[in-house]
Design a protein around this motif. Sequence first.
Motif, mmCIF file in Angstrom:
data_model
loop_
_atom_site.group_PDB
_atom_site.id
_atom_site.type_symbol
_atom_site.label_atom_id
_atom_site.label_comp_id
_atom_site.label_asym_id
_atom_site.label_seq_id
_atom_site.Cartn_x
_atom_site.Cartn_y
_atom_site.Cartn_z
ATOM 1 N N LEU A 1 -4.763 -2.399 -52.763
ATOM 2 C CA LEU A 1 -3.689 -2.681 -51.817
ATOM 3 C C LEU A 1 -3.671 -4.166 -51.456
ATOM 4 O O LEU A 1 -2.603 -4.787 -51.391
ATOM 5 C CB LEU A 1 -3.876 -1.828 -50.562
ATOM 6 C CG LEU A 1 -2.867 -2.068 -49.425
ATOM 7 C CD1 LEU A 1 -1.447 -1.828 -49.916
ATOM 8 C CD2 LEU A 1 -3.188 -1.186 -48.220
ATOM 9 N N ILE B 1 1.119 0.880 -47.873
ATOM 10 C CA ILE B 1 0.306 0.777 -46.649
ATOM 11 C C ILE B 1 0.263 2.121 -45.934
ATOM 12 O O ILE B 1 -0.794 2.559 -45.452
ATOM 13 C CB ILE B 1 0.883 -0.319 -45.730
ATOM 14 C CG1 ILE B 1 0.645 -1.702 -46.361
ATOM 15 C CG2 ILE B 1 0.253 -0.261 -44.337
ATOM 16 C CD1 ILE B 1 1.364 -2.833 -45.658
ATOM 17 N N CYS C 1 2.778 -7.525 -43.493
ATOM 18 C CA CYS C 1 2.050 -7.129 -44.711
ATOM 19 C C CYS C 1 0.863 -8.052 -44.951
ATOM 20 O O CYS C 1 -0.226 -7.608 -45.346
ATOM 21 C CB CYS C 1 2.986 -7.151 -45.922
ATOM 22 S SG CYS C 1 4.253 -5.885 -45.904
ATOM 23 N N VAL D 1 0.727 -0.226 -39.208
ATOM 24 C CA VAL D 1 0.465 0.971 -40.017
ATOM 25 C C VAL D 1 1.287 2.151 -39.502
ATOM 26 O O VAL D 1 1.894 2.897 -40.288
ATOM 27 C CB VAL D 1 -1.041 1.306 -40.000
ATOM 28 C CG1 VAL D 1 -1.308 2.604 -40.750
ATOM 29 C CG2 VAL D 1 -1.844 0.170 -40.618
ATOM 30 N N SER E 1 5.283 -1.333 -47.908
ATOM 31 C CA SER E 1 5.121 -0.550 -46.678
ATOM 32 C C SER E 1 4.724 0.882 -47.004
ATOM 33 O O SER E 1 3.886 1.488 -46.307
ATOM 34 C CB SER E 1 6.425 -0.568 -45.875
ATOM 35 O OG SER E 1 6.774 -1.887 -45.498
ATOM 36 N N LEU F 1 -7.083 2.532 -43.455
ATOM 37 C CA LEU F 1 -6.785 1.313 -42.699
ATOM 38 C C LEU F 1 -7.156 1.480 -41.229
ATOM 39 O O LEU F 1 -7.783 0.595 -40.631
ATOM 40 C CB LEU F 1 -5.300 0.965 -42.835
ATOM 41 C CG LEU F 1 -4.868 0.395 -44.191
ATOM 42 C CD1 LEU F 1 -3.353 0.320 -44.282
ATOM 43 C CD2 LEU F 1 -5.477 -0.984 -44.419
ATOM 44 N N VAL G 1 -2.077 -7.172 -42.837
ATOM 45 C CA VAL G 1 -2.806 -6.029 -43.393
ATOM 46 C C VAL G 1 -3.768 -6.494 -44.483
ATOM 47 O O VAL G 1 -4.955 -6.121 -44.498
ATOM 48 C CB VAL G 1 -1.826 -4.976 -43.955
ATOM 49 C CG1 VAL G 1 -2.595 -3.872 -44.691
ATOM 50 C CG2 VAL G 1 -0.990 -4.376 -42.838
ATOM 51 N N GLU H 1 -3.037 4.962 -44.754
ATOM 52 C CA GLU H 1 -3.114 4.959 -43.294
ATOM 53 C C GLU H 1 -4.506 5.319 -42.790
ATOM 54 O O GLU H 1 -5.087 4.618 -41.946
ATOM 55 C CB GLU H 1 -2.098 5.956 -42.729
ATOM 56 C CG GLU H 1 -2.231 6.149 -41.221
ATOM 57 C CD GLU H 1 -1.555 7.431 -40.735
ATOM 58 O OE1 GLU H 1 -1.429 7.603 -39.524
ATOM 59 O OE2 GLU H 1 -1.168 8.261 -41.598
#
Length: 783
Positions: A130, A255, A89, A75, A252, A262, A92, A259
């Motif tokens: 996501l 993601i 990825c 992240v 990305s 996550l 995540v 932030e």
Amino acid sequence: MNNRILNVLEYHKIIEQLVDKAASSLGIEKIRKLKPSTDLDQVMKWQNETDEAYHVIRLKGNVPLGGIFDIKPHVKRAVIGGILSTHECLDVASTIYGGKQLKLFIDKLEDIELPIIQELADEIVPLNELEREIKSCIDDHGHMMDGASDKLRGLRSRIRTNENKVRDRLDNLTKTKAKMLSDAIITIRNDRYVIPVKQEYRSAIGGIVHDQSASAQTLFMEPQSVVELNNQLQEARVEEKREIERILKDLSQRIAADEEFLLQNVEALEEIDFIFARAKLSHQMKASRPTMNDRGVIKMKQARHPLILSDEVVANDVELGEAFTAIVITGPNTGGKTVTLKMVGLCTLMAQSGLQVPALDGCELAVFSDVFADIGDEQSIEQSLSTFSSHMTNIVDILNNFNEKSLLLFDELGAGTDPQEGAALAMSILDRVLSKKARVIATTHYPELKAYGYNRDGVVNASVEFDIQTLKPTYRLLIGVPGRSNAFEISKRLGLHESIIEDAKSHIGTDSKSVENMIASLEDSRRKAETDYEDANDILEGAEQLKRDLEKQWQQFEKDRETLYKKAEEKAEKAVTKAREEAEIIVAELRNMQTEAELKEHEWIEAKKLLNDARPNLTKKQDKKQEPTIDDDKAKTLKPGDEVRLLTLDQKGTIIEQTGKNEFQVQIGIMKMKAKRKDILFIRREEPKMERPLATVRGSGYLVKPELDLRGERFEDAVQQLEKYIDDALLAGYNKVSIIHGKGTGALRKGVKDFARKHSKITSARDGNMGEGGLGVTMLELK
């Protein structure tokens, strides 16, 4: 807590066991940073967390913590503009999914109070969009899928087309030029398709040489006819790589945009994994939650050393901090003194780290500001220190830093020097510790310290038991009893001559003999007290079990009696109501009759009042019930099985047998007793029940089931039963019946269908529907 103490007490081994229980690298990272806390509130919070998770493990067995990764570096790199790989990825997306599964699991635990864990689960944000975007582009193996974008799909289609064209041309060459090739295969060099050509045919094939074999006899050549196709293939692959990078860049950025959520999810998952790792270790150790205090009180029943196997460890009771603040343990070498010290110290460190301890429920431990330990031979070769010097260096450091909130553990205090001087030092050190009211446990061999506990307030003697018969230690800790010297007894059992032993005894001073006699007397008293306690405990347990059984039987008896009374009241109420209604009807009819015997109005009113007064006054709950009407003939002769009332106890029972002319054995609940005939009141006798016929004519009671079960029957017997059943069903007036034959080999099913076709009263036969039994049932229509 300094690292030397943690190493001495082997705290790192507990951490390694805890690491094995973590489900993710997140939990492992947090576990490796775990250190005992000296803050009582923090320790109690940790213990509450562990206890909540332990209840979940005990009731559910496991917790879904799979698929969770430490995505914090991913992240952070995405936030600063980095492009993540497909696997990063995917990590995540997997962590988002794992968090959702865990959150759902905890939300469903409505029957368990989990305030702390539920609060952590509420912090997990389900980032469905996501997760969906990542998984729609990348498969489970980290490969970018064709459907990630329309352009990528088109490029990969071009790549496959070009590859097929190149292969087709090279396949044709391997067939037509086989003698010029080392092997009829197609391979790849420098990402381009080539064929292995013999050195002497290089010019005949023509093209670009990309590699050669170790012997230089084979050249890996790209024929001129496929160079352009390979170029087109390479261009498509470069575009494919560029498109994949574009897709990863977009992912990305997505993601990076999430932030905050996550990282919040990761922190919650890290804490939950850490908590459940502690609970799993508690479950494995069969540990219990300690009650924590800041008063320096330790109370553990049947405590076990956490690092010794359960089938080898000896459990012991340990108390410290209330009646006494110091324990002096004496006993033979390898008897378990050092293990006891380490067990107390390690359990204390575990409890202050939020871990449960291997002891019985109800244990209590203190939060100490420091735990100091001088255990084992820690002499330093580099510093040229002797054993005594090494120990004394540690002790000096301890005495300079301890306070009333400290726990001190001394192994073989004062050892390694002259016995008299060592004993004097040991007593002086203990006096210093006691003056500051710290908690201390010390082991020693010095006989002078055996009497130390009798001359100091707040000190108690203890020992590890030694079995003279087997010449082995039992590893049992005996608080309140100092260890005695067993040298003479052991020597005697090993065969040393009696005269030598008696001569040795004469050299012992009077004081030493008195101390040994005192210890022997204490041991005898302890053994007798333990035996008496065990006997009393057995009797108490038996009495309590008997009491519980009797209470259970009595409650059931009261419940049954109340039920019977209620049923009798309801039955009597209905009977009286019915009789009253019938009587009122008759009275009304008589009043309407105009006869010569016409009664006066006040006489009718008086008759009705007498009828009302005749109704019994029943209540819903009575202490004593009116006994049912008794048949005089039955009452004269009692038989086994008769229900009776024992007048002397006012309890119902059942006649078991006649034991004398006027004496019977009666069972009341779980009790059997004898009673005279005059003390027994007959209540009722169960009459034999008449079996109801299987079927009678419908309309006057002809009852036939609407289905026939033929499963397990032989074919011939089944046909006979079916024929009789159809006749019965026709008499009963059924127009549709079910024949259950099961699926099996299909023989019964076929036989039922054949029978139905031939029978004149059966209009149709079909297989059962899904709700009727399917192919295992045949439905027959009757006329």
